[in-house]
Write a protein that holds these residues in place. Structure first.
Motif, PDB file in Angstrom:
ATOM      1  N   UNK A 106       0.756  -1.246   0.012  1.00 51.60           N
ATOM      2  CA  UNK A 106      -0.033  -0.126   0.089  1.00 51.60           C
ATOM      3  C   UNK A 106       0.760   1.369  -0.007  1.00 51.60           C
ATOM      4  N   UNK A 107       1.947   1.388   0.748  1.00 52.21           N
ATOM      5  CA  UNK A 107       2.787   2.367   0.965  1.00 52.21           C
ATOM      6  C   UNK A 107       3.506   2.558  -0.347  1.00 52.21           C
ATOM      7  N   UNK A 108       4.140   1.284  -0.868  1.00 48.19           N
ATOM      8  CA  UNK A 108       4.632   1.708  -2.215  1.00 48.19           C
ATOM      9  C   UNK A 108       3.794   2.071  -3.160  1.00 48.19           C
ATOM     10  N   UNK A 109       2.462   1.726  -3.419  1.00 55.29           N
ATOM     11  CA  UNK A 109       1.459   2.277  -4.173  1.00 55.29           C
ATOM     12  C   UNK A 109       1.332   3.804  -4.124  1.00 55.29           C
ATOM     13  N   UNK A 110       1.367   4.123  -2.966  1.00 58.18           N
ATOM     14  CA  UNK A 110       1.078   5.608  -2.710  1.00 58.18           C
ATOM     15  C   UNK A 110       2.206   6.272  -2.939  1.00 58.18           C
ATOM     16  N   UNK A 111       3.548   5.558  -2.792  1.00 55.20           N
ATOM     17  CA  UNK A 111       4.555   6.792  -3.193  1.00 55.20           C
ATOM     18  C   UNK A 111       4.997   6.689  -4.666  1.00 55.20           C
ATOM     19  N   UNK A 112       4.647   5.623  -5.402  1.00 56.81           N
ATOM     20  CA  UNK A 112       4.726   5.659  -6.857  1.00 56.81           C
ATOM     21  C   UNK A 112       3.776   6.721  -7.335  1.00 56.81           C
ATOM     22  N   UNK A 113       2.219   6.901  -6.813  1.00 53.68           N
ATOM     23  CA  UNK A 113       1.618   8.019  -7.096  1.00 53.68           C
ATOM     24  C   UNK A 113       2.268   9.317  -7.097  1.00 53.68           C
ATOM     25  N   UNK A 114       2.835   9.504  -5.750  1.00 55.35           N
ATOM     26  CA  UNK A 114       3.509  10.769  -5.377  1.00 55.35           C
ATOM     27  C   UNK A 114       4.721  11.014  -6.396  1.00 55.35           C
ATOM     28  N   UNK A 115       5.503   9.815  -6.676  1.00 52.62           N
ATOM     29  CA  UNK A 115       6.555  10.117  -7.628  1.00 52.62           C
ATOM     30  C   UNK A 115       5.945  10.991  -8.920  1.00 52.62           C
ATOM     31  N   UNK A 116       4.951  10.112  -9.432  1.00 54.59           N
ATOM     32  CA  UNK A 116       4.423  10.762 -11.027  1.00 54.59           C
ATOM     33  C   UNK A 116       3.852  12.047 -10.809  1.00 54.59           C
ATOM     34  N   UNK A 117       3.316  12.462  -9.684  1.00 56.94           N
ATOM     35  CA  UNK A 117       2.920  13.930  -9.321  1.00 56.94           C
ATOM     36  C   UNK A 117       4.110  14.818  -9.369  1.00 56.94           C
ATOM     37  N   UNK A 118       5.185  14.454  -8.550  1.00 60.82           N
ATOM     38  CA  UNK A 118       6.359  15.313  -8.576  1.00 60.82           C
ATOM     39  C   UNK A 118       6.969  15.307  -9.719  1.00 60.82           C
ATOM     40  N   UNK A 119       7.009  14.011 -10.520  1.00 58.56           N
ATOM     41  CA  UNK A 119       7.648  14.251 -11.787  1.00 58.56           C
ATOM     42  C   UNK A 119       7.063  15.138 -12.729  1.00 58.56           C
ATOM     43  N   UNK A 120       5.782  15.067 -12.751  1.00 55.97           N
ATOM     44  CA  UNK A 120       4.923  16.269 -13.477  1.00 55.97           C
ATOM     45  C   UNK A 120       5.229  17.540 -13.278  1.00 55.97           C
ATOM     46  N   UNK A 121       5.227  17.956 -11.848  1.00 52.41           N
ATOM     47  CA  UNK A 121       5.779  19.473 -11.372  1.00 52.41           C
ATOM     48  C   UNK A 121       6.880  19.729 -11.901  1.00 52.41           C
TER      49      UNK A 121
END
Length: 84
Positions: A46-61
């Motif tokens: 679950x934590x890895x999934x949330x981190x992956x979403x955060x990574x994509x968000x930060x990459x977009x920014x």
């Protein structure tokens, strides 16, 4: 653990007694870490999934910010060339 080693070294503890206490401490820490890993392993996905979403968000920014600076730099260079 490092502080206790220094403490027992300063106190000039017998090596066998020190080794026994250190082994017991390692066993306790090892058991606690293994138990924590076992009980928290289901949360890891679950934590890895949330981190992956955060990574994509930060990459977009990051892409947006870099694009913004490239456009500003390009516009600044064009203005300088027009003045010449």
């Amino acid at each position: 653990r490092n502080a206790t080693m220094t403490f027992w070294g300063i106190r000039k503890m017998n090596f066998l007694k020190f080794a026994a206490i250190d082994f017991a401490g390692c066993a306790v820490w090892g058991t606690m870490l293994v138990a924590a890993g076992y009980f928290l392993s289901s949360s890891a996905n679950k934590i890895i999934g949330e981190v992956r979403q955060l990574e994509f968000f930060l990459l977009g920014i990051l892409i947006i910010v870099i694009g913004f600076f490239v456009v500003i730099r390009y516009a600044s260079n064009r203005r300088k060339l027009r003045k010449i």
